[in-house]
Structures are given as C-alpha cells and as structure tokens.
Design a protein around this motif. Structure first.
Motif, PDB file in Angstrom:
ATOM      1  N   THR A 176     -34.688 -43.170  -0.569  1.00 46.37           N
ATOM      2  CA  THR A 176     -35.442 -41.928  -0.434  1.00 46.37           C
ATOM      3  C   THR A 176     -36.347 -42.045   0.779  1.00 46.37           C
ATOM      4  OG1 THR A 176     -37.276 -42.675  -1.847  1.00 46.37           O
ATOM      5  CG2 THR A 176     -35.442 -41.566  -2.936  1.00 46.37           C
ATOM      6  N   TYR A 177     -36.677 -40.897   1.395  1.00 41.74           N
ATOM      7  CA  TYR A 177     -37.481 -40.909   2.610  1.00 41.74           C
ATOM      8  C   TYR A 177     -38.985 -40.968   2.313  1.00 41.74           C
ATOM      9  CZ  TYR A 177     -33.143 -39.377   4.897  1.00 41.74           C
ATOM     10  OH  TYR A 177     -31.851 -39.269   5.360  1.00 41.74           O
ATOM     11  N   PHE A 178     -39.360 -40.750   1.044  1.00 40.30           N
ATOM     12  CA  PHE A 178     -40.751 -40.902   0.634  1.00 40.30           C
ATOM     13  C   PHE A 178     -40.772 -41.737  -0.629  1.00 40.30           C
ATOM     14  CE2 PHE A 178     -39.092 -37.142  -1.364  1.00 40.30           C
ATOM     15  CZ  PHE A 178     -39.678 -37.073  -2.624  1.00 40.30           C
ATOM     16  N   SER A 179     -41.941 -41.926  -1.232  1.00 35.00           N
ATOM     17  CA  SER A 179     -42.113 -42.835  -2.369  1.00 35.00           C
ATOM     18  C   SER A 179     -40.958 -42.764  -3.365  1.00 35.00           C
ATOM     19  CB  SER A 179     -43.418 -42.499  -3.100  1.00 35.00           C
ATOM     20  OG  SER A 179     -43.458 -43.119  -4.373  1.00 35.00           O
ATOM     21  N   PRO A 180     -40.180 -43.842  -3.530  1.00 37.50           N
ATOM     22  CA  PRO A 180     -39.063 -43.810  -4.483  1.00 37.50           C
ATOM     23  C   PRO A 180     -39.508 -43.500  -5.911  1.00 37.50           C
ATOM     24  CG  PRO A 180     -38.884 -45.714  -3.047  1.00 37.50           C
ATOM     25  CD  PRO A 180     -40.241 -45.121  -2.800  1.00 37.50           C
ATOM     26  N   GLN A 181     -40.673 -44.048  -6.310  1.00 37.96           N
ATOM     27  CA  GLN A 181     -41.163 -43.767  -7.663  1.00 37.96           C
ATOM     28  C   GLN A 181     -41.381 -42.282  -7.858  1.00 37.96           C
ATOM     29  OE1 GLN A 181     -42.387 -46.095  -5.581  1.00 37.96           O
ATOM     30  NE2 GLN A 181     -43.206 -47.872  -6.675  1.00 37.96           N
ATOM     31  N   THR A 182     -42.026 -41.647  -6.866  1.00 40.21           N
ATOM     32  CA  THR A 182     -42.312 -40.215  -6.968  1.00 40.21           C
ATOM     33  C   THR A 182     -41.029 -39.399  -6.924  1.00 40.21           C
ATOM     34  OG1 THR A 182     -44.453 -40.545  -5.902  1.00 40.21           O
ATOM     35  CG2 THR A 182     -43.577 -38.315  -5.910  1.00 40.21           C
ATOM     36  N   ALA A 183     -40.109 -39.760  -6.029  1.00 41.34           N
ATOM     37  CA  ALA A 183     -38.854 -39.010  -5.893  1.00 41.34           C
ATOM     38  C   ALA A 183     -38.058 -39.039  -7.191  1.00 41.34           C
ATOM     39  CB  ALA A 183     -38.030 -39.579  -4.746  1.00 41.34           C
ATOM     40  N   ILE A 184     -37.941 -40.212  -7.805  1.00 45.69           N
ATOM     41  CA  ILE A 184     -37.168 -40.325  -9.042  1.00 45.69           C
ATOM     42  C   ILE A 184     -37.817 -39.539 -10.166  1.00 45.69           C
ATOM     43  CG2 ILE A 184     -36.401 -41.938 -10.835  1.00 45.69           C
ATOM     44  CD1 ILE A 184     -36.097 -44.045  -8.568  1.00 45.69           C
ATOM     45  N   SER A 185     -39.125 -39.678 -10.324  1.00 44.86           N
ATOM     46  CA  SER A 185     -39.794 -39.037 -11.452  1.00 44.86           C
ATOM     47  C   SER A 185     -39.816 -37.524 -11.324  1.00 44.86           C
ATOM     48  CB  SER A 185     -41.224 -39.578 -11.614  1.00 44.86           C
ATOM     49  OG  SER A 185     -42.011 -39.291 -10.487  1.00 44.86           O
ATOM     50  N   GLU A 186     -40.099 -36.995 -10.118  1.00 47.99           N
ATOM     51  CA  GLU A 186     -40.199 -35.540  -9.998  1.00 47.99           C
ATOM     52  C   GLU A 186     -38.827 -34.873 -10.031  1.00 47.99           C
ATOM     53  OE1 GLU A 186     -42.411 -34.855  -6.435  1.00 47.99           O
ATOM     54  OE2 GLU A 186     -40.650 -34.806  -5.127  1.00 47.99           O
ATOM     55  N   CYS A 187     -37.796 -35.516  -9.486  1.00 48.45           N
ATOM     56  CA  CYS A 187     -36.474 -34.904  -9.486  1.00 48.45           C
ATOM     57  C   CYS A 187     -35.842 -34.894 -10.884  1.00 48.45           C
ATOM     58  CB  CYS A 187     -35.549 -35.619  -8.513  1.00 48.45           C
ATOM     59  SG  CYS A 187     -35.885 -35.259  -6.765  1.00 48.45           S
ATOM     60  N   LEU A 188     -36.207 -35.849 -11.725  1.00 49.93           N
ATOM     61  CA  LEU A 188     -35.621 -35.918 -13.063  1.00 49.93           C
ATOM     62  C   LEU A 188     -36.497 -35.265 -14.132  1.00 49.93           C
ATOM     63  CD1 LEU A 188     -34.028 -39.477 -12.994  1.00 49.93           C
ATOM     64  CD2 LEU A 188     -32.854 -37.271 -12.962  1.00 49.93           C
ATOM     65  N   ALA A 189     -37.663 -34.766 -13.741  1.00 48.79           N
ATOM     66  CA  ALA A 189     -38.517 -34.043 -14.690  1.00 48.79           C
ATOM     67  C   ALA A 189     -38.013 -32.605 -14.833  1.00 48.79           C
ATOM     68  CB  ALA A 189     -39.952 -34.047 -14.182  1.00 48.79           C
ATOM     69  N   LYS A 190     -38.462 -31.943 -15.887  1.00 47.43           N
ATOM     70  CA  LYS A 190     -38.137 -30.521 -16.038  1.00 47.43           C
ATOM     71  C   LYS A 190     -38.865 -29.744 -14.948  1.00 47.43           C
ATOM     72  CE  LYS A 190     -37.377 -30.703 -21.029  1.00 47.43           C
ATOM     73  NZ  LYS A 190     -37.808 -30.213 -22.367  1.00 47.43           N
ATOM     74  N   PRO A 191     -38.150 -28.924 -14.177  1.00 44.28           N
ATOM     75  CA  PRO A 191     -38.783 -28.227 -13.048  1.00 44.28           C
ATOM     76  C   PRO A 191     -39.759 -27.149 -13.529  1.00 44.28           C
ATOM     77  CG  PRO A 191     -36.379 -28.271 -12.836  1.00 44.28           C
ATOM     78  CD  PRO A 191     -36.709 -28.670 -14.231  1.00 44.28           C
ATOM     79  N   ASN A 192     -40.918 -27.093 -12.881  1.00 46.47           N
ATOM     80  CA  ASN A 192     -41.909 -26.079 -13.244  1.00 46.47           C
ATOM     81  C   ASN A 192     -41.800 -24.870 -12.322  1.00 46.47           C
ATOM     82  OD1 ASN A 192     -42.850 -27.760 -11.112  1.00 46.47           O
ATOM     83  ND2 ASN A 192     -44.968 -27.179 -11.489  1.00 46.47           N
TER      84      ASN A 192
END
Length: 407
Positions: A176-192
């Motif tokens: 990922t081009y930015f924080s991998p932790q953030t990318a994984i968590s936000e992409c797999l969360a329910k979208p708001n």
C-alpha cells in the motif's frame, strides 16, 4: 511577521519525514523535535536537516502508546504533528492537554473514533489549544476542497470525495502507498456515508457500490468503491446541511487484485488486530501481514503514475446548476525527483504544514477540536501552492429549468 514556533513531529515514517522536511524550510521554526519508538531513521533525518535550518533539531525515543512518554517531550512545544498510527491519537491528545500543546493528526482510527476526538472540544478550549483532526490529503485537503466548493454555491445537493491512482509499482507483492494498518482496516470496514434524513450510516459490506468515476487526465476512468473514511462523518453536518445537502460519501479507486487480496485476508482472519497465540507467541494476525509488506517510505522512486484526490460537489449557483471538482494531482516520478518522497506520503505530509504556516502567521487562531473543513480554504490553498502542492478546479454549469406556469 510570523511567530516563532517549537514543533514536534511524532512518528518519523514517510509522512513524518515529509512534515519535517517542509518545516525546516520555514523561517518561523525555532525548534524541531523528532519522536519515534525507533530513533535510527529519525537520527539520520535530523543529520540531513540540520544543515538546512538554523532551528534546533532534537531526537527522542517516544512510545506513542504511553501518554507519559509523549508528554515528556512536549513541555516547551507549541504544536505536535502526530504522524503515527491513529490508534494512539488519544494518548497524544491527553499529553497535549497536560502540556497545553496544540495538536494536528492526519487520520482517525474510525468514524466513532473521530467523533470521540471531536467531543474533546471543550477540554481543548479550556486548555487554550487547537486540535485539528484529519489534516492529511484525504482526510484533510479533501475536506477543505469540499468547503471551497460549498462556499461557491447557494445550495448543495451532494458532496462526494474521490481518490484515484493509475500508477504501477516496482514491487512484486502486496503493498500500500500509505499506512498498511490503516489501509487494511478502513478498506475492510463497513463503509460509512451520510444522508440529511438519517445522518451517518453504514453500508452492510466492504467494497460497496462499485462505479466508474472520471478523474482528470491523464488518469481518466477508474472503478471506485465506497470505503470507510472520515469525510463522511463530518462534512454533512459541518458544511452541508445548512445548504440543503442530501448525501455525502467517500469512494476509493481500487485495483481488482488489491480488492481480491484484502478479501482473502479477511476470509482467513488475517486482518484481525486482536492477538492470538501461535506456538506460544502472542501476535496479531494483521501485524504479521504488515510486517511482510514494504513500508510506504521504501516505495519512493518505485511508483510510476498519477495520484488524484478531490471533492466532487453538486449544487446550484444563482439560476444555474453547478458541479465542481476541486482536486490535487501529483505525478509520482516528478515528486520523487523533486523531493525524494513518493507522491502519496508527500501529498499527506504537506497539508498539515500549510496549517502550521497559518498558525505561525496568526491567521488560524481557533481553539478546541475541529475537523479540517473549518479551516478557511483560500489562505490554506495559498500556503499549499507556495509549498509546491497544486490544486485545480473543474466546473460544469447548466441552466435550471423552470416549468411554465399555466395561464
């Protein structure tokens, strides 16, 4: 005349390095503190930057998960830029309250986390300090771009944040081009998303509502998906509702292979941040995945293509319908040649420094906890452009059709 400032950058990864690199170009910088759990990269950066500024530069080992550790480096600091993991935002904010240090971060851990951060508004006002939540590129530039467009309109129908990238990377693996932790968590969360009738809501599954969106050339059409993001939490209430806005969302352009990989990680439970025991060792599955991935800063010079982030706002102005796309675009190769950073972390690290510029000039004097769209867009965009981050506007107008009255 700018006021002299003592600034700390907490988290000296890719974004933190950009922040520090931009700060030393500023005449108002009196002291720069670099804090990280691992001081090696911070020491190397400090050695590079000391020859570029008359400001004092100090490096400290800091554990962002420990409020006492953070507070120990802030006692004479005017402002801290938290460029570390969002899960430590509250530890850093608590340290800022103790030391009466203003605070800027680039992302929140979740929509609920952002709302809780903003609920500290009175605490920050009582301490006489400012807290800006989510001031990177998106969130951050995107919020202020939306505010700029909304300010031009008499009524607003919808606010849509769009993030697209057509680049390829010289890396054979998942990254990922930015924080991998953030990318994984936000992409797999329910979208708001947000509606005027029901406020913030969530789609039931990740990667919802796939649609093509036309980004400015040379990017063009990309598949985008609803993804959990901070803009949808605040924009409807702060700047949308008063002008009749009905809908706010965020969509991210994602490559099919990236989507498939994340879906597999989720299926296997490898996106979980809860620790499990593996042969007697306690480890979070997501941490194992992240450890196998390159750090975003290490991708500098290996990404080729364009990155675009913008706010697409529909509404009316006078007797016309108006659509505005307010955006910033960067070429990864050009950014690397000029700065030695990759474009995504550079686009994230420059906006908070534009806000620091305004604070030093006495043009951003708010206190309390605010989302970034409450910053006046015009002077902010002036500072952003002065630091080399261009922004542009595409407008489309059409007449409002009125039904003829019966005679």
């Amino acid at each position: 005349m700018s006021s002299k400032l003592k600034v700390a950058v907490l988290g000296v990864g890719g974004v933190g390095q950009v922040c520090a690199d931009e700060l030393v170009k500023s005449d108002y910088l009196d002291k720069l503190v670099l804090g990280d759990i691992a001081t090696g990269p911070a020491e190397l950066l400090a050695d590079e930057l000391r020859g570029l500024t008359s400001a004092t530069i100090e490096v400290y080992q800091v554990d962002a998960s420990n409020t006492d550790s953070v507070a120990s480096i802030l006692h004479d600091i005017d402002l801290v830029l938290h460029a570390g993991l969002p899960e430590f935002n509250f530890n850093v904010m608590e340290a800022c309250l103790r030391t009466k240090t203003s605070y800027i971060d680039m992302a929140s851990v979740s929509p609920a986390g952002l709302k809780e951060q903003l609920s500290w508004d009175q605490k920050f006002k009582d301490a006489g300090i400012l807290g800006i939540m989510g001031l990177g590129c998106d969130p951050g530039f995107s919020n202020i771009a939306a505010r700029y467009a909304v300010d031009q309109m008499d009524t607003v129908e919808s606010i849509s944040i769009r993030d697209g990238d057509n680049s390829e990377v010289d890396y054979d693996g998942f990254c990922t081009y930015f924080s991998p932790q953030t990318a994984i968590s936000e992409c797999l969360a329910k979208p708001n998303y947000w509606t005027a009738e029901q406020g913030e809501q969530f789609y039931p599954t990740p990667f919802a509502n796939k649609e093509e969106f036309e980004f400015p050339e040379p990017i063009g059409w990309l598949d985008t998906y609803n993804v959990e993001h901070e803009e949808s939490t605040t924009l409807g209430e702060t700047i949308g509702r008063a002008k009749g806005c009905k809908y706010v969302d965020f969509k991210y352009a994602l490559h099919p292979e990236f989507v498939n990989t994340l879906q597999v990680l989720s299926y296997l439970g490898l996106d979980d941040d809860e620790k499990i025991s593996v042969k007697g060792v306690s480890v979070a599955p997501r941490d194992v995945v992240v450890t196998t991935m390159p750090k975003p800063a290490d991708l500098a010079g290996k990404i080729h293509g364009y990155s675009c982030v913008g706010a697409f706002v529909k509404g009316t102005q006078g007797n016309h319908k108006l659509e505005m796309f307010v955006y910033t675009m960067a070429n990864h190769d050009e950014v690397f040649q000029k700065t030695e950073f990759q474009a995504t972390v550079w686009q994230t690290g420059v906006p908070p420094i534009a806000a620091v510029d305004l604070i030093a000039e006495g043009k951003l004097t708010l206190k309390g906890c605010i989302p970034s769209e409450l910053i006046d867009p015009v002077p902010f965009f002036e500072r952003l452009k002065a630091r080399g981050m261009e922004w542009n506007v595409i407008t489309k107008t059409s007449p409002l059709l009125k039904m003829a009255s019966n005679i």
